[in-house]
Design a protein around this motif. Structure first.
Motif, PDB file in Angstrom:
ATOM      1  N   LEU A 154       6.901  -0.211   5.249  1.00 32.16           N
ATOM      2  CA  LEU A 154       7.214  -0.804   3.953  1.00 32.16           C
ATOM      3  C   LEU A 154       6.797   0.121   2.823  1.00 32.16           C
ATOM      4  N   ILE A 155       7.335  -0.166   1.657  1.00 30.95           N
ATOM      5  CA  ILE A 155       6.979   0.593   0.454  1.00 30.95           C
ATOM      6  C   ILE A 155       6.573  -0.414  -0.614  1.00 30.95           C
ATOM      7  N   LYS A 156       5.385  -0.156  -1.200  1.00 27.88           N
ATOM      8  CA  LYS A 156       4.855  -1.127  -2.174  1.00 27.88           C
ATOM      9  C   LYS A 156       4.680  -0.451  -3.533  1.00 27.88           C
ATOM     10  N   ALA A 157       5.121  -1.139  -4.602  1.00 24.23           N
ATOM     11  CA  ALA A 157       4.922  -0.609  -5.943  1.00 24.23           C
ATOM     12  C   ALA A 157       3.432  -0.631  -6.276  1.00 24.23           C
ATOM     13  N   ASN A 158       2.996   0.427  -6.950  1.00 27.30           N
ATOM     14  CA  ASN A 158       1.578   0.534  -7.258  1.00 27.30           C
ATOM     15  C   ASN A 158       1.438   1.241  -8.611  1.00 27.30           C
ATOM     16  N   GLY A 159       1.769   0.531  -9.687  1.00 25.88           N
ATOM     17  CA  GLY A 159       1.745   1.119 -11.029  1.00 25.88           C
ATOM     18  C   GLY A 159       2.771   2.234 -11.144  1.00 25.88           C
ATOM     19  N   VAL A 162       4.005   4.667  -5.732  1.00 26.00           N
ATOM     20  CA  VAL A 162       4.387   3.743  -4.650  1.00 26.00           C
ATOM     21  C   VAL A 162       3.546   4.078  -3.419  1.00 26.00           C
ATOM     22  N   ASN A 163       3.194   3.060  -2.666  1.00 26.49           N
ATOM     23  CA  ASN A 163       2.489   3.284  -1.398  1.00 26.49           C
ATOM     24  C   ASN A 163       3.512   3.204  -0.270  1.00 26.49           C
ATOM     25  N   ILE A 164       3.616   4.282   0.485  1.00 25.65           N
ATOM     26  CA  ILE A 164       4.546   4.280   1.628  1.00 25.65           C
ATOM     27  C   ILE A 164       3.715   4.098   2.903  1.00 25.65           C
ATOM     28  N   LEU A 165       3.914   2.936   3.506  1.00 29.75           N
ATOM     29  CA  LEU A 165       3.114   2.616   4.686  1.00 29.75           C
ATOM     30  C   LEU A 165       3.850   3.023   5.957  1.00 29.75           C
ATOM     31  N   THR A 166       3.264   3.942   6.710  1.00 30.73           N
ATOM     32  CA  THR A 166       3.864   4.366   7.988  1.00 30.73           C
ATOM     33  C   THR A 166       2.931   3.958   9.128  1.00 30.73           C
ATOM     34  N   ARG A 167       3.351   4.282  10.344  1.00 35.13           N
ATOM     35  CA  ARG A 167       2.561   3.901  11.516  1.00 35.13           C
ATOM     36  C   ARG A 167       1.132   4.451  11.430  1.00 35.13           C
ATOM     37  N   ASN A 168       1.015   5.693  10.978  1.00 39.95           N
ATOM     38  CA  ASN A 168      -0.292   6.345  11.019  1.00 39.95           C
ATOM     39  C   ASN A 168      -1.088   6.277   9.723  1.00 39.95           C
ATOM     40  N   LYS A 169      -0.394   6.281   8.604  1.00 38.15           N
ATOM     41  CA  LYS A 169      -1.159   6.293   7.346  1.00 38.15           C
ATOM     42  C   LYS A 169      -0.346   5.755   6.169  1.00 38.15           C
ATOM     43  N   THR A 170      -1.007   5.615   5.033  1.00 35.64           N
ATOM     44  CA  THR A 170      -0.333   5.205   3.802  1.00 35.64           C
ATOM     45  C   THR A 170      -0.296   6.395   2.848  1.00 35.64           C
ATOM     46  N   TYR A 196       8.157  -4.869  -3.380  1.00 28.70           N
ATOM     47  CA  TYR A 196       8.187  -4.440  -1.966  1.00 28.70           C
ATOM     48  C   TYR A 196       9.583  -4.082  -1.464  1.00 28.70           C
ATOM     49  N   ILE A 197       9.644  -2.988  -0.729  1.00 30.34           N
ATOM     50  CA  ILE A 197      10.842  -2.680   0.067  1.00 30.34           C
ATOM     51  C   ILE A 197      10.379  -2.645   1.516  1.00 30.34           C
ATOM     52  N   VAL A 198      11.091  -3.346   2.385  1.00 35.75           N
ATOM     53  CA  VAL A 198      10.660  -3.366   3.787  1.00 35.75           C
ATOM     54  C   VAL A 198      11.722  -2.731   4.684  1.00 35.75           C
ATOM     55  N   ASN A 199      11.251  -2.188   5.807  1.00 35.81           N
ATOM     56  CA  ASN A 199      12.164  -1.660   6.826  1.00 35.81           C
ATOM     57  C   ASN A 199      12.565  -2.843   7.727  1.00 35.81           C
ATOM     58  N   LEU A 200      13.836  -3.211   7.694  1.00 33.33           N
ATOM     59  CA  LEU A 200      14.310  -4.405   8.435  1.00 33.33           C
ATOM     60  C   LEU A 200      13.991  -4.319   9.924  1.00 33.33           C
TER      61      LEU A 200
END
Lengths: 235, 106
Positions: A154-159, A162-170, A196-200
């Motif tokens: 997922l990708i989260k807005a952060n001011g 953006v925080n890109i959350l992957t399997r191993n890290k953000t 939020y944007i999510v990977n379906l």
């Protein structure tokens, strides 16, 4: 959409040019009494749809199509000659064949058919491009890091970030959610909330107005709930 | 002989007077020019050029709603491939009818 009309008869140019102005999809109509002038124009400008006469002096409509065989445009042939339709449809770009004087009903059908084909072609090209580009490069501390779309949960807005959350890290990247959204595969990602944007592919569960992805509860905006369901493979 | 009309242009212009006027003016100007080219080609017995101009005029015959004449012009255009001028006078009659009609339009 940019159009060109090629006809050595000025009356025909006026008629077809006038008809083209009725379609909001057409942004510009360029009139040419010689195919050569149109080729020169096309060296500089993208043309999506061409209304083309066949019988013209020196360089006819078929010469034009042969010269620009690999170009990315659609053509509607408009001629007083009924006998050349079979030859005309040998060219992949030919959408329709209209006999002069133009029947307005058939003209409208041909134009709408061309619009639909151009739209589909553009969409296909866009999707192919994105499938080939199944990754994104992000800029972190002046280093470009490649992330495959599959790896993103997922990708989260952060001011301003953006925080890109992957399997191993953000990964924290300086970008807006809107800007990153345009770089993603539309079939794979979904903006379920303004932040939020999510990977379906990674959605595990949906309950009421929340979804579960990688053990995180993500809110679903009210207005997009139905749209999200349309994107999922529901039983 | 059937009478020419501007029904096609009226339908096409959709009550846009300016567009209608532009179309008729262009038609008048181009028809006069085509007619001169035809007579030049006829005088020179240049059948290839004649066929080419007759093809252009054929469209204008159709634009003025002359459906029967349109078929005559198709036949004349085909005859010209074999350098056959048998329909020359009929074609001239069509040209004259169109000329008279277009002269009347302001």
């Amino acid at each position: 959409m940019n159009c060109a009309v090629i006809d050595d008869e000025i009356t025909s140019l006026e008629i077809i040019g006038g008809l083209c102005k009725r379609y909001i999809e057409i942004n510009s109509v360029n009139l040419f009494s010689s195919p050569i002038d149109c080729i020169k124009f096309m060296n500089k400008t993208q043309v999506d749809l061409i209304f083309l006469d066949i019988h013209m002096p020196n360089f006819n409509g078929f010469d034009f199509l042969e010269t620009l065989n690999n170009n990315n445009f659609k053509a509607i042939l408009i001629t007083s000659d009924k006998s050349l339709a079979i030859k005309a449809f040998k060219f992949d770009c030919v959408v329709d064949y209209i006999v002069k004087p133009i029947d307005l009903y058939y003209f409208d059908l041909a134009v709408k058919k061309a619009f639909s084909l151009i739209k589909t072609q553009n969409l296909l090209e866009d999707t192919n491009k994105k499938i080939l580009d199944n990754h994104i490069f992000i800029n972190i501390n002046k280093r470009l890091i490649k992330i495959n779309f599959d790896e993103i949960f997922l990708i989260k807005a952060n001011g301003d970030y953006v925080n890109i959350l992957t399997r191993n890290k953000t990964h924290v990247v300086h970008s807006s959610l809107k800007s990153i959204e345009s770089k993603l595969l539309q079939d794979l990602f979904f903006k379920c909330h303004r932040s939020y944007i999510v990977n379906l592919k990674h959605i595990e569960e949906i309950e009421e107005n929340n979804l579960l992805i990688n053990k995180q509860i993500i809110p679903i905006g009210k207005g997009v709930r139905q749209k999200l369901f349309q994107k999922l493979n529901l039983l | 002989m059937e009478s020419p009309n501007l029904n096609f242009f009226l339908k096409l212009s959709n009550e846009d007077q300016q567009f209608m006027m532009r179309l008729t003016n262009t038609l008048k100007m181009e028809f006069t020019n085509d007619k001169n080219l035809y007579f030049d080609a006829l005088a020179q017995k240049d059948y290839k050029k004649m066929k080419f101009i007759v093809h252009r005029i054929k469209h204008k015959v159709g634009l003025l709603g002359l459906t029967k004449s349109y078929n005559v012009v198709i036949e004349f255009e085909n005859d010209l491939i074999n350098e056959n001028l048998k329909l020359k006078d009929k074609f001239l009659l069509i040209l004259n009818t169109m000329t008279k009609y277009l002269e009347k339009i302001n």
